[in-house]
Design an enzyme around this catalytic site. Sequence first.
Site, PDB file in Angstrom:
ATOM      1  N   CYS A   1      -1.393   6.904  -7.099  1.00 51.12           N
ATOM      2  CA  CYS A   1      -1.883   5.528  -7.220  1.00 51.12           C
ATOM      3  C   CYS A   1      -3.293   5.446  -7.809  1.00 51.12           C
ATOM      4  O   CYS A   1      -3.545   4.689  -8.765  1.00 51.12           O
ATOM      5  CB  CYS A   1      -1.826   4.834  -5.858  1.00 51.12           C
ATOM      6  SG  CYS A   1      -2.953   5.495  -4.599  1.00 51.12           S
TER       7      CYS A   1
ATOM      8  N   HIS B   1      -4.169   3.184  -0.602  1.00 55.31           N
ATOM      9  CA  HIS B   1      -3.323   2.829  -1.749  1.00 55.31           C
ATOM     10  C   HIS B   1      -4.038   1.784  -2.592  1.00 55.31           C
ATOM     11  O   HIS B   1      -4.834   0.989  -2.080  1.00 55.31           O
ATOM     12  CB  HIS B   1      -1.967   2.290  -1.283  1.00 55.31           C
ATOM     13  CG  HIS B   1      -0.997   2.099  -2.418  1.00 55.31           C
ATOM     14  ND1 HIS B   1      -0.457   3.155  -3.116  1.00 55.31           N
ATOM     15  CD2 HIS B   1      -0.493   0.971  -2.993  1.00 55.31           C
ATOM     16  CE1 HIS B   1       0.355   2.689  -4.059  1.00 55.31           C
ATOM     17  NE2 HIS B   1       0.336   1.365  -4.019  1.00 55.31           N
TER      18      HIS B   1
ATOM     19  N   HIS C   1       1.582  -0.480 -10.110  1.00 59.04           N
ATOM     20  CA  HIS C   1       1.096   0.617  -9.266  1.00 59.04           C
ATOM     21  C   HIS C   1       2.091   1.771  -9.260  1.00 59.04           C
ATOM     22  O   HIS C   1       3.242   1.633  -9.690  1.00 59.04           O
ATOM     23  CB  HIS C   1       0.809   0.126  -7.837  1.00 59.04           C
ATOM     24  CG  HIS C   1       2.036  -0.218  -7.034  1.00 59.04           C
ATOM     25  ND1 HIS C   1       2.112  -0.046  -5.672  1.00 59.04           N
ATOM     26  CD2 HIS C   1       3.240  -0.735  -7.403  1.00 59.04           C
ATOM     27  CE1 HIS C   1       3.302  -0.442  -5.233  1.00 59.04           C
ATOM     28  NE2 HIS C   1       3.995  -0.871  -6.250  1.00 59.04           N
TER      29      HIS C   1
END
Length: 387
Positions: free
Chosen positions: A299, A347, A359
């Site tokens: 990520c 994240h 993402h």
Amino acid sequence: MASQHRRPRPAVAGIRTPALATAALTSVALLSQTAAAAPSTDDRPSLEEVEKKVDDLYRQAESATEKYNAAKERTTKQRKQVDTLLDDVAQRAQKLNEAREELGSYAAAQYRTGASAPDTATFLLADTPQDYFDQTQLMGRVTDRQKNAVDDYFADQAETMEKRRAASRSLQTLTTSQNDLRTAKATVQKKLGSARALLSRLTAEEKARLAKIEERERQEAARKAAELAERQQTAAQAAAAARESGSASDTADSGTSTPSSPSTDPSYATKAEKALAFARAQIGKPYVWGATGPDSYDCSGLTQAAWKAAGVTLPRVTYDQVNAGTTVSLSAAHPGDLVFFYGDVTHVGLYIGNGMMIHAPKPGSYVREESIYYDGESSIHSVVRPA
């Protein structure tokens, strides 16, 4: 006659007739079988529990991935520092050897002119040049050049020793970072292995039901994204109307028009477009923990690479990226902003507008567009504008 006076036997409860006794025994047997079979049903987790457990394991793996990334970055920097220090020590050692040879030539010259051998040994072994001069009282026998050479030698020797100690400390720190790196890697692999094991025990029917549950969650996330998009559009229209009203008022007062100020810096919008263009080009590439491209990403590796394409340098890990810009409210989010998730900030995604983001979600998945509510509204930590 005796039989006429015999009292009847009292009936025993529960076995008055053979039929009732048979029914009671049958009921007991059925209850026993049910009780014996119950644990196997209760011990098997529900699909919702499996989904939650798998999601938790993926989150823990992602957290460990960010720790791995930080340890890897730290290890790389420390390795460069250690290499630089060792090169410096080697160069200094070479200079010391050359200085020692020069001092040896001075000592040899002293010997040829009559200075005693013990004085020469004292000269080379003294802790400081002043100790030597005090001990031998030869201050007048050496030239200024020789004295400077001695001073330089001992100064370089002291600095070299300090550099060696610094290199030793850096090596110890590097070893610690390498151990952290191995630990984080092992943690990631363990969590991912546990998640895969849970999913592998599901039957085909259970996997299909789980897919339906996930689809319902995606639909709910999309609904929330649409609601956010509507709120943002309403707010943007209200802001535009306010600017037009202010501009008309200024024109009426001054007789000149005043251009309205944009809601964001135009240069930011230009950079954000470049970052988003890069991110869209990565859609479909696999998530791989610790990866920074070009064939796969995690990520934070994706967001770092996207903004790098726009000429903006972001730190490697989410813990640092969250501090690499200005925090804005979710309602004020603009395309290009970074959306962070979870209390431990493990994240991140790249906001593209309308409640959506690009993402790299988790292991086993691919870079994709998805609602920022993909894991519920409570999972959103903050929004940061990086440039």
